[in-house]
Scaffold this motif. Structure first.
Motif: not given
Ligand code: SAM
Length: 399
Positions: A155, A66, A190, A69
């Motif tokens: 997210d 966390m 998530d 991100w």
């Molecule tokens: C590399 S980005 C990908 C975003 C999008 N899916 C794309 O392909 O452009 C990863 C995303 O995962 C989110 N993230 C990080 N940890 C997470 C979690 N535990 N649960 C849900 N989302 C998470 C981040 O905030 C970020 O927006």
């Protein structure tokens, strides 16, 4: 469980995590917390999961993700895109999103034909690229829901979610879907966000480059729970095994320490790719300190990739090129990268096993091989970027 029983163990674990951060503080790409590596790798890093410390480890692992991100915006995604292009990988996340969108839309076509509508959840939706690509593919193949439908975005970043909502609402207008498809933003991690959704309520789960932000894979059970029987999960993600042990991570540190020495980089990349020992390699003192901290001999680090599949070896070199590219970018600016290399990327076979352990069926061809789309194979990076397709099995019928 009493404090006396747990304190020495927890203190020792905290010490390892802090020591690794301190020992790698010279690197242009910070290592980040050891709590971020996949759970099955913890023992290699000196952290022994037990029934007593498991929740402590889980909480720390979630927190370690966390801090990276939660308070970041689209700039971080742009950085990943630029670094992966500079590493000659192309824009990895975009390449995977195209596949996720195409396969997801194909599935939704059938769902709409059956039920008139859909409920989609986009896990780690970020700035919206995955759902946007899904909508573009839906439009390309001419799907039109005839009953109310929903796209849930999950997210933890409020900033990115606000942006995603804006662009997706615009895209829905472009498709003429505004009156029939609603967007619901769920800001958070998530698993807790998925657990708020009703069991069996989701036709399609999509995710790109996000499932690896959970080192414990507890979210996989939650994905299976929310899917309707025969609902699908289309999962695009980065897959490699560099952070499984300090003996492998050692080689990432070695190239980061000699960032601008192409001879060192190339010989180490060749070693990770095919096992040829790097010629003329001289170990730097910071890298030696890391090796010795974990009690590793040179023989141990030279054996780090023994028995690894060729496709995973290629993936490991791909992720090294990516972080090298990030390192060079920030080194030139005289600053540190805002993202960290220790991550819960899993080798492909591991992720497939974890999905199946969570009760999801990974779709396979008639020869039993998983149906995969791998946009980086032609660029020589094996499994690094893989999109796979899973299904929640029908409930068994009781006679
Ligand atoms: C590399 S980005 C990908 C975003 C999008 N899916 C794309 O392909 O452009 C990863 C995303 O995962 C989110 N993230 C990080 N940890 C997470 C979690 N535990 N649960 C849900 N989302 C998470 C981040 O905030 C970020 O927006």
């Amino acid at each position: 469980m009493t404090a006396n029983q747990t304190t020495p163990d927890l203190l020792q674990i905290g010490q390892i995590v802090n020591d690794v951060s301190a020992m790698t503080s010279w690197s242009p790409v910070p290592s980040g917390s050891v709590f971020r590596v996949p759970l099955y790798s913890y023992p290699n890093w000196g952290i022994k999961p037990t029934a007593e410390n498991m929740e402590f480890l889980y909480a720390n692992s979630c927190a370690a993700y966390m801090v990276e991100w939660q308070h970041t915006d689209t700039a971080l995604n742009n950085l990943v895109a630029i670094a992966s292009k500079n590493a000659q990988l192309g824009d990895v996340n975009t390449l995977m999103n195209v596949e996720v969108g195409n396969i997801g839309a194909e599935y939704l076509g059938a769902a709409v034909a059956r039920n008139g509508g859909f409920t989609v959840v986009d896990i780690g939706s970020g700035a919206g690229a995955t759902s946007l690509r899904l909508l573009a593919s839906i439009q390309e193949i001419g799907i039109r829901p005839t009953r109310e439908s929903t796209i849930y975005l999950i997210d933890p970043s409020e900033e990115r979610m606000a942006y995603a909502k804006g662009v997706i609402i615009k895209a829905l207008e472009g498709c003429g879907f505004s009156d029939i498809v609603q967007i619901v933003a769920k800001i958070g991690r998530d698993k807790p966000m998925l657990d708020e959704l009703d069991e069996g309520s989701v036709s399609l789960a999509v995710s790109n480059a996000a499932i690896h932000h959970n080192a414990f894979n507890r979210h996989l059970d939650s994905i299976r729970r929310v899917l309707a029987p025969e609902g699908q999960f289309i999962n695009g993600d980065w897959h490699e095994g560099m952070w499984e042990s300090p003996s492998r991570t050692y080689w990432m540190l070695a190239v980061l320490r000699d960032l601008h020495n192409d001879n060192v980089t190339n010989s180490i990349l060749a070693f990770v790719r095919d096992g040829t020992r790097p010629e003329g390699y001289t170990e730097r003192k910071e890298v030696a300190e890391f090796r010795k901290y974990f009690g590793l001999s040179m023989n141990d680090v030279h054996s780090a990739f023994d028995g690894t599949l060729p496709s995973e070896r290629l993936a490991n070199t791909g992720i090294m090129k990516f972080w090298l590219s990030v390192g060079k970018t920030f080194n030139e600016k005289g600053s540190k990268a805002p993202i960290w290399f220790l991550e819960a990327h899993e080798p492909l076979a591991r992720r497939i096993r974890h999905l199946e352990d969570a009760g999801l069926k990974v779709l396979r061809d008639p020869d039993g091989q998983p149906l995969l789309r791998q946009p980086l194979v032609l660029r020589g990076q094996g499994d690094l970027a893989t999109v796979m397709r899973c299904e929640k099995p029908q409930r068994l019928k009781v006679a």
